[in-house]
Design a protein around this motif. Structure first.
Motif, PDB file in Angstrom:
ATOM      1  N   THR A 198     -14.957  -4.113   6.457  1.00  0.00           N
ATOM      2  CA  THR A 198     -14.256  -4.918   7.462  1.00  0.00           C
ATOM      3  C   THR A 198     -13.939  -6.308   6.921  1.00  0.00           C
ATOM      4  OG1 THR A 198     -15.336  -3.705   9.254  1.00  0.00           O
ATOM      5  CG2 THR A 198     -14.415  -5.860   9.789  1.00  0.00           C
ATOM      6  N   ALA A 199     -14.877  -6.876   6.171  1.00  0.00           N
ATOM      7  CA  ALA A 199     -14.694  -8.227   5.655  1.00  0.00           C
ATOM      8  C   ALA A 199     -13.713  -8.283   4.493  1.00  0.00           C
ATOM      9  CB  ALA A 199     -16.047  -8.791   5.218  1.00  0.00           C
ATOM     10  N   ARG A 200     -13.765  -7.285   3.610  1.00  0.00           N
ATOM     11  CA  ARG A 200     -12.996  -7.332   2.361  1.00  0.00           C
ATOM     12  C   ARG A 200     -11.710  -6.516   2.404  1.00  0.00           C
ATOM     13  NH1 ARG A 200     -14.951 -10.891  -1.789  1.00  0.00           N
ATOM     14  NH2 ARG A 200     -17.178 -11.208  -1.381  1.00  0.00           N
ATOM     15  N   GLN A 201     -11.728  -5.408   3.140  1.00  0.00           N
ATOM     16  CA  GLN A 201     -10.608  -4.469   3.173  1.00  0.00           C
ATOM     17  C   GLN A 201     -10.383  -3.858   1.784  1.00  0.00           C
ATOM     18  OE1 GLN A 201      -8.895  -3.381   6.135  1.00  0.00           O
ATOM     19  NE2 GLN A 201     -10.806  -4.308   6.841  1.00  0.00           N
ATOM     20  N   TRP A 202      -9.142  -3.518   1.445  1.00  0.00           N
ATOM     21  CA  TRP A 202      -8.890  -2.782   0.214  1.00  0.00           C
ATOM     22  C   TRP A 202      -7.524  -3.186  -0.341  1.00  0.00           C
ATOM     23  CZ3 TRP A 202      -4.611   0.381   1.099  1.00  0.00           C
ATOM     24  CH2 TRP A 202      -4.319   0.629   2.446  1.00  0.00           C
ATOM     25  N   ILE A 203      -7.324  -2.866  -1.618  1.00  0.00           N
ATOM     26  CA  ILE A 203      -6.071  -3.183  -2.287  1.00  0.00           C
ATOM     27  C   ILE A 203      -5.361  -1.871  -2.611  1.00  0.00           C
ATOM     28  CG2 ILE A 203      -4.992  -4.248  -4.313  1.00  0.00           C
ATOM     29  CD1 ILE A 203      -7.391  -6.110  -4.476  1.00  0.00           C
ATOM     30  N   PRO A 204      -4.117  -1.705  -2.181  1.00  0.00           N
ATOM     31  CA  PRO A 204      -3.405  -0.453  -2.470  1.00  0.00           C
ATOM     32  C   PRO A 204      -3.244  -0.226  -3.972  1.00  0.00           C
ATOM     33  CG  PRO A 204      -2.254  -1.738  -0.787  1.00  0.00           C
ATOM     34  CD  PRO A 204      -3.314  -2.634  -1.354  1.00  0.00           C
ATOM     35  N   SER A 205      -3.349   1.020  -4.372  1.00  0.00           N
ATOM     36  CA  SER A 205      -3.197   1.365  -5.780  1.00  0.00           C
ATOM     37  C   SER A 205      -1.854   0.912  -6.343  1.00  0.00           C
ATOM     38  CB  SER A 205      -3.346   2.882  -5.966  1.00  0.00           C
ATOM     39  OG  SER A 205      -4.655   3.294  -5.690  1.00  0.00           O
ATOM     40  N   GLN A 206      -0.820   0.964  -5.512  1.00  0.00           N
ATOM     41  CA  GLN A 206       0.494   0.557  -5.983  1.00  0.00           C
ATOM     42  C   GLN A 206       0.480  -0.890  -6.463  1.00  0.00           C
ATOM     43  OE1 GLN A 206       3.252   2.200  -6.666  1.00  0.00           O
ATOM     44  NE2 GLN A 206       4.150   0.262  -7.339  1.00  0.00           N
ATOM     45  N   GLU A 207      -0.257  -1.746  -5.770  1.00  0.00           N
ATOM     46  CA  GLU A 207      -0.349  -3.144  -6.189  1.00  0.00           C
ATOM     47  C   GLU A 207      -1.066  -3.268  -7.532  1.00  0.00           C
ATOM     48  OE1 GLU A 207      -2.657  -7.195  -4.783  1.00  0.00           O
ATOM     49  OE2 GLU A 207      -1.817  -5.883  -3.222  1.00  0.00           O
ATOM     50  N   LEU A 208      -2.131  -2.472  -7.722  1.00  0.00           N
ATOM     51  CA  LEU A 208      -2.846  -2.497  -9.001  1.00  0.00           C
ATOM     52  C   LEU A 208      -1.952  -1.988 -10.122  1.00  0.00           C
ATOM     53  CD1 LEU A 208      -6.337  -1.112  -7.906  1.00  0.00           C
ATOM     54  CD2 LEU A 208      -5.541  -3.484  -7.942  1.00  0.00           C
ATOM     55  N   ARG A 209      -1.219  -0.926  -9.850  1.00  0.00           N
ATOM     56  CA  ARG A 209      -0.308  -0.402 -10.873  1.00  0.00           C
ATOM     57  C   ARG A 209       0.738  -1.439 -11.265  1.00  0.00           C
ATOM     58  NH1 ARG A 209      -0.924   4.601  -7.928  1.00  0.00           N
ATOM     59  NH2 ARG A 209       0.943   4.206  -6.688  1.00  0.00           N
ATOM     60  N   GLN A 210       1.214  -2.191 -10.275  1.00  0.00           N
ATOM     61  CA  GLN A 210       2.236  -3.189 -10.578  1.00  0.00           C
ATOM     62  C   GLN A 210       1.679  -4.305 -11.472  1.00  0.00           C
ATOM     63  OE1 GLN A 210       5.526  -2.714  -9.691  1.00  0.00           O
ATOM     64  NE2 GLN A 210       5.726  -4.323 -11.251  1.00  0.00           N
ATOM     65  N   ARG A 211       0.454  -4.695 -11.235  1.00  0.00           N
ATOM     66  CA  ARG A 211      -0.170  -5.706 -12.096  1.00  0.00           C
ATOM     67  C   ARG A 211      -0.196  -5.222 -13.543  1.00  0.00           C
ATOM     68  NH1 ARG A 211      -5.740  -7.680  -9.106  1.00  0.00           N
ATOM     69  NH2 ARG A 211      -4.958  -7.832  -6.958  1.00  0.00           N
ATOM     70  N   ILE A 212      -0.583  -3.964 -13.724  1.00  0.00           N
ATOM     71  CA  ILE A 212      -0.683  -3.394 -15.076  1.00  0.00           C
ATOM     72  C   ILE A 212       0.707  -3.211 -15.681  1.00  0.00           C
ATOM     73  CG2 ILE A 212      -1.454  -1.372 -16.379  1.00  0.00           C
ATOM     74  CD1 ILE A 212      -3.638  -1.066 -14.126  1.00  0.00           C
ATOM     75  N   ARG A 213       1.625  -2.754 -14.861  1.00  0.00           N
ATOM     76  CA  ARG A 213       3.008  -2.562 -15.326  1.00  0.00           C
ATOM     77  C   ARG A 213       3.616  -3.886 -15.784  1.00  0.00           C
ATOM     78  NH1 ARG A 213       4.517  -0.075 -11.153  1.00  0.00           N
ATOM     79  NH2 ARG A 213       4.337   2.067 -11.935  1.00  0.00           N
ATOM     80  N   ASP A 214       3.353  -4.949 -15.053  1.00  0.00           N
ATOM     81  CA  ASP A 214       3.883  -6.254 -15.419  1.00  0.00           C
ATOM     82  C   ASP A 214       3.311  -6.741 -16.750  1.00  0.00           C
ATOM     83  OD1 ASP A 214       5.356  -6.291 -13.096  1.00  0.00           O
ATOM     84  OD2 ASP A 214       3.977  -7.610 -11.997  1.00  0.00           O
ATOM     85  N   ARG A 215       2.093  -6.333 -17.067  1.00  0.00           N
ATOM     86  CA  ARG A 215       1.448  -6.799 -18.305  1.00  0.00           C
ATOM     87  C   ARG A 215       1.843  -5.947 -19.519  1.00  0.00           C
ATOM     88  NH1 ARG A 215      -0.005  -7.869 -22.505  1.00  0.00           N
ATOM     89  NH2 ARG A 215      -1.932  -8.843 -23.251  1.00  0.00           N
ATOM     90  N   TRP A 216       1.827  -4.626 -19.367  1.00  0.00           N
ATOM     91  CA  TRP A 216       2.035  -3.766 -20.528  1.00  0.00           C
ATOM     92  C   TRP A 216       3.153  -2.730 -20.358  1.00  0.00           C
ATOM     93  CZ3 TRP A 216      -3.366  -4.121 -19.043  1.00  0.00           C
ATOM     94  CH2 TRP A 216      -4.153  -4.865 -19.911  1.00  0.00           C
ATOM     95  N   GLY A 217       3.563  -2.488 -19.123  1.00  0.00           N
ATOM     96  CA  GLY A 217       4.343  -1.299 -18.831  1.00  0.00           C
ATOM     97  C   GLY A 217       3.413  -0.166 -18.452  1.00  0.00           C
ATOM     98  N   LEU A 218       3.967   0.884 -17.897  1.00  0.00           N
ATOM     99  CA  LEU A 218       3.145   1.999 -17.415  1.00  0.00           C
ATOM    100  C   LEU A 218       4.000   3.250 -17.377  1.00  0.00           C
ATOM    101  CD1 LEU A 218       0.163   2.096 -16.486  1.00  0.00           C
ATOM    102  CD2 LEU A 218       0.974   1.897 -14.138  1.00  0.00           C
ATOM    103  N   GLU A 219       3.429   4.369 -17.826  1.00  0.00           N
ATOM    104  CA  GLU A 219       4.150   5.640 -17.804  1.00  0.00           C
ATOM    105  C   GLU A 219       3.215   6.740 -17.331  1.00  0.00           C
ATOM    106  OE1 GLU A 219       5.372   5.661 -21.865  1.00  0.00           O
ATOM    107  OE2 GLU A 219       3.490   6.558 -22.598  1.00  0.00           O
TER     108      GLU A 219
END
Length: 328
Positions: A198-219
């Motif tokens: 309840t306090a922290r909630q969660w981060i969608p996987s799509q957001e995590l993928r975008q962080r990684i994609r922005d740094r290295w790309g992703l396939e």
């Protein structure tokens, strides 16, 4: 809906860690006595006489922490040598892994998933809620030894919690660049510690993928396994990245698993309490294998209704467990 052929077997409901996302906040949970556990022979018999005949072929050993079970190597050996078993894996927190990995590998364990939510020893202490500073180093040593022993693919499980370890996503993803490791980011789910969720909630996987994609790309990528992870790869990396997205991208319709608790309850869904079936009591009472098989077949037929997405329907049950008991 795909065939349900994957069973997660909890060997013990105890753990040597108190991970924040796994146990209710501030509570010490009552553990089963050893006499309440399914014995090694009972586990083997249920697999041979009931669960394999109704279609289960792939198995994962969980806890609590499965390496706390004194006869864990014997159980691995019993299951691994059943001719119908197509895959046998284990999920562990890794703390005892360095002393067990060789024996587990020789007994027939094929694959390992190891929890590693952070690369920072101090953050690790905060997550597992224990003090000794060598905790992280001991888990890291277990991961290294398991990989050297020959566990491949070797997967690292990361439960991502906002404000606690989400800033390490790129560092954890980078482990796959020059190692044939497979890092799996798991959305924080509302089971285990409801207060923290309840306090922290969660981060969608799509957001995590975008962080990684922005740094290295992703396939797109591929890795051997039975779970629901969507698999990707940083271009040129040796390992892969998996994303388990039960909260943001519900995968109930392709769920292929059930769970067997340490005391013999068969559970159709991690996040839905309904429809659980006690197998230990009738087993010890001498109920026939055919009758037990039919009870499991009936539960398999109900499984599409017993899921997180439709948790208001299904059969009625009141056998409450938290993440530390179920093993994820």
């Amino acid at each position: 809906m795909q065939p349900v052929d994957y069973l997660r077997i909890s060997l013990i409901d105890r753990c040597n860690f108190r991970c924040q996302y796994c146990m209710p906040d501030g509570e010490w949970l009552q553990s089963l006595s050893q006499g309440e556990w399914l014995t090694a022979q009972e586990i083997q018999s249920l697999l041979e006489q009931v669960l394999i005949p109704v279609g289960f072929r792939r198995f994962r050993l969980t806890g609590g922490e499965p390496l706390l079970r004194p006869d864990v190597v014997e159980i691995v050996d019993r299951i691994a040598h059943l001719p119908q078993v197509q895959d046998l894996a284990m999920t562990t927190n890794g703390f005892l892994l360095s002393q067990y990995c060789q024996a587990l590998h020789q007994a027939g364990l094929k694959r390992l998933n190891i929890s590693l939510d952070t690369l920072n020893p101090q953050t690790f202490q905060a997550i597992v809620q224990l003090q000794p500073e060598q905790l992280w180093a001991r888990v890291w040593e277990g991961i290294q030894q398991a990989y050297a022993t020959g566990f491949n693919p070797l997967k690292l499980n990361v439960v991502v919690i906002p404000g606690l370890n989400d800033h390490e996503v790129l560092d954890l993803a980078a482990l796959t660049l020059d190692r044939n490791w497979h890092v799996r980011f798991i959305e924080f789910m509302p089971i285990g510690n409801a207060t923290l969720f309840t306090a922290r909630q969660w981060i969608p996987s799509q957001e995590l993928r975008q962080r990684i994609r922005d740094r290295w790309g992703l396939e797109s990528g591929q890795v051997l396994g039975n779970g629901p992870a969507d698999v990707f790869q940083i271009p040129g990396a040796q390992g892969t990245l998996g994303f388990i997205s039960q909260m943001s991208e519900c995968f109930c319709d392709r769920c292929n698993r059930m769970r067997l608790s340490a005391d013999g309850w068969l559970r159709p869904c991690l996040l839905n309490e309904t429809g659980q079936l006690d197998l230990k009591t009738p087993l010890r009472a001498g109920v026939s294998w055919g009758e037990l098989q039919q009870q499991v077949r009936d539960l398999l037929a109900l499984k599409p209704e017993i899921n997180y997405k439709d948790r208001g329907s299904g059969t009625v049950g009141a056998y409450t467990r938290t993440m530390s008991h179920i093993g994820g």
